[in-house]
Design a protein around this motif. Structure first.
Motif, mmCIF file in Angstrom:
data_model
loop_
_atom_site.group_PDB
_atom_site.id
_atom_site.type_symbol
_atom_site.label_atom_id
_atom_site.label_comp_id
_atom_site.label_asym_id
_atom_site.label_seq_id
_atom_site.Cartn_x
_atom_site.Cartn_y
_atom_site.Cartn_z
ATOM 1 N N ALA A 112 -89.424 -9.807 1.799
ATOM 2 C CA ALA A 112 -89.911 -8.450 1.552
ATOM 3 C C ALA A 112 -91.227 -8.199 2.285
ATOM 4 O O ALA A 112 -91.436 -7.125 2.870
ATOM 5 N N VAL A 113 -92.132 -9.185 2.271
ATOM 6 C CA VAL A 113 -93.425 -9.020 2.948
ATOM 7 C C VAL A 113 -93.231 -8.931 4.457
ATOM 8 O O VAL A 113 -93.817 -8.073 5.133
ATOM 9 N N VAL A 114 -92.392 -9.807 5.009
ATOM 10 C CA VAL A 114 -92.161 -9.789 6.456
ATOM 11 C C VAL A 114 -91.489 -8.484 6.875
ATOM 12 O O VAL A 114 -91.844 -7.892 7.894
ATOM 13 N N THR A 115 -90.535 -8.025 6.079
ATOM 14 C CA THR A 115 -89.855 -6.764 6.389
ATOM 15 C C THR A 115 -90.837 -5.593 6.350
ATOM 16 O O THR A 115 -90.790 -4.702 7.202
ATOM 17 N N GLN A 152 -101.621 -12.743 4.941
ATOM 18 C CA GLN A 152 -100.982 -12.644 3.633
ATOM 19 C C GLN A 152 -100.672 -14.020 3.052
ATOM 20 O O GLN A 152 -100.718 -14.209 1.829
ATOM 21 N N GLY A 153 -100.375 -14.984 3.898
ATOM 22 C CA GLY A 153 -100.208 -16.344 3.410
ATOM 23 C C GLY A 153 -101.501 -16.878 2.819
ATOM 24 O O GLY A 153 -101.512 -17.493 1.734
ATOM 25 N N ALA A 154 -102.611 -16.629 3.522
ATOM 26 C CA ALA A 154 -103.912 -17.061 3.016
ATOM 27 C C ALA A 154 -104.269 -16.333 1.730
ATOM 28 O O ALA A 154 -104.776 -16.937 0.768
ATOM 29 N N ARG A 181 -86.331 -2.767 13.544
ATOM 30 C CA ARG A 181 -87.202 -3.935 13.412
ATOM 31 C C ARG A 181 -87.003 -4.597 12.048
ATOM 32 O O ARG A 181 -86.961 -5.826 11.931
ATOM 33 N N GLN A 182 -86.887 -3.796 11.007
ATOM 34 C CA GLN A 182 -86.718 -4.347 9.670
ATOM 35 C C GLN A 182 -85.347 -5.003 9.500
ATOM 36 O O GLN A 182 -85.224 -6.049 8.850
ATOM 37 N N GLU A 183 -84.323 -4.417 10.094
ATOM 38 C CA GLU A 183 -82.988 -5.013 10.031
ATOM 39 C C GLU A 183 -82.961 -6.357 10.759
ATOM 40 O O GLU A 183 -82.287 -7.296 10.323
ATOM 41 N N PHE A 196 -99.059 -4.241 -0.331
ATOM 42 C CA PHE A 196 -97.673 -4.641 -0.549
ATOM 43 C C PHE A 196 -97.619 -6.048 -1.134
ATOM 44 O O PHE A 196 -96.863 -6.310 -2.083
ATOM 45 N N LEU A 197 -98.412 -6.969 -0.587
ATOM 46 C CA LEU A 197 -98.431 -8.331 -1.129
ATOM 47 C C LEU A 197 -98.899 -8.328 -2.573
ATOM 48 O O LEU A 197 -98.372 -9.074 -3.412
ATOM 49 N N ASP A 198 -99.875 -7.492 -2.884
ATOM 50 C CA ASP A 198 -100.409 -7.436 -4.248
ATOM 51 C C ASP A 198 -99.352 -7.007 -5.261
ATOM 52 O O ASP A 198 -99.517 -7.223 -6.461
#
Length: 263
Positions: free
Chosen positions: A73-76, A96-98, A55-57, A14-16
């Motif tokens: 978007a990544v956190v969701t 994902q931050g790294a 959880r996403q909401e 997803f991050l990619d």
């Protein structure tokens, strides 16, 4: 692949799909800091008994307007996964931050330098009992540990290396060395390589490094990055750790083996 690894791989993919920016990395680390300080929030976002949509909401309601759309978007996406623990969610976001910082360094042609600087910082800390003790002391605040690394490395390393080292100093579940090792593994994975940790009694020549790298690449089936440590205590030969495998061809190891046989 384990369930936990599958979750991380899904979040990696997803991050990619996002455009990597320094703001994305900063925002993901900010969310990690928020979750580290808010037990109820991280528990709610990782609660496997709550519906995925709920959880996403919640993530959207809490973070909209405070982080970039890409970070949200990544956190969701992470909140939509079923984590075995709240710590798993936090670790996944920190990863994902790294990976964002590593991806930016790779795009800038700086990844070799970042890997080298991180390894040298880790070796510096490992070789200084006082410094290592402070970084491993959880009675010292995360801010205090981070400031220690900042004072040590600011102006001496690239900004990406400093950012990753500061995050390693703040690490809750890992020590500084383990956090740096995880970052180095991510950097190697970004280029589809493995890491070989090599300890020798004296520096290896360029030709020796080339031959050793080629031999290890043949064994691993992929390119290999060498991280070299000089330790006169090994007396001669080299010790190599490649993944879970350790090849100890040092004189010190052979002497110790002979001593055990005599006893």
């Amino acid at each position: 692949m384990s369930v936990a690894e599958a979750r991380l791989s899904e979040l990696d993919r997803f991050l990619d799909g996002q455009v990597l920016t320094p703001t994305l990395a900063d925002d993901l680390f900010a969310v990690v800091g928020l979750l580290a300080s808010q037990v109820a929030l991280r528990t709610a976002l990782s609660d496997p008994t709550a519906p995925q949509a709920a959880r996403q909401e919640l993530a959207t309601a809490v973070l909209t307007g405070t982080v970039s759309p890409a970070a949200l978007a990544v956190v969701t996406a992470a909140a939509g996964q079923r984590w075995s623990s709240a710590a798993g969610l936090v670790a996944g976001l920190e990863r994902q931050g790294a990976r964002t910082l590593i991806g930016l360094a790779q795009a800038a042609g700086q990844l070799d330098a970042v890997e080298d600087e991180l390894f040298k910082l880790e070796r510096l800390v490992a070789g200084d009992p006082g410094l290592r003790g402070v970084l491993e002391d959880r009675t010292v605040s995360a801010e205090g540990r981070e400031q220690l690394i900042t004072d040590l490395a600011l102006g001496k390393v690239l900004s990406t290396s400093l950012a990753l080292a500061r995050r390693a100093a703040r690490s809750i579940d890992q020590g500084f060395g383990a956090a740096i090792a995880a970052d180095l593994a991510l950097a190697a994975a970004a280029r589809h390589r493995s890491i070989a940790y090599v300890t020798a009694a004296k520096p290896l020549s360029a030709d020796q490094q080339h031959r050793l790298r080629a031999a290890l690449a043949s064994q691993a089936g992929r390119e290999v990055n060498l991280q070299l440590t000089v330790d006169p205590a090994v007396l001669g030969g080299v010790r190599v750790q490649l993944g879970d495998e350790v090849i100890d061809g040092t004189i010190a190891a052979r002497l110790e083996a002979a001593k055990r046989e005599l006893n």
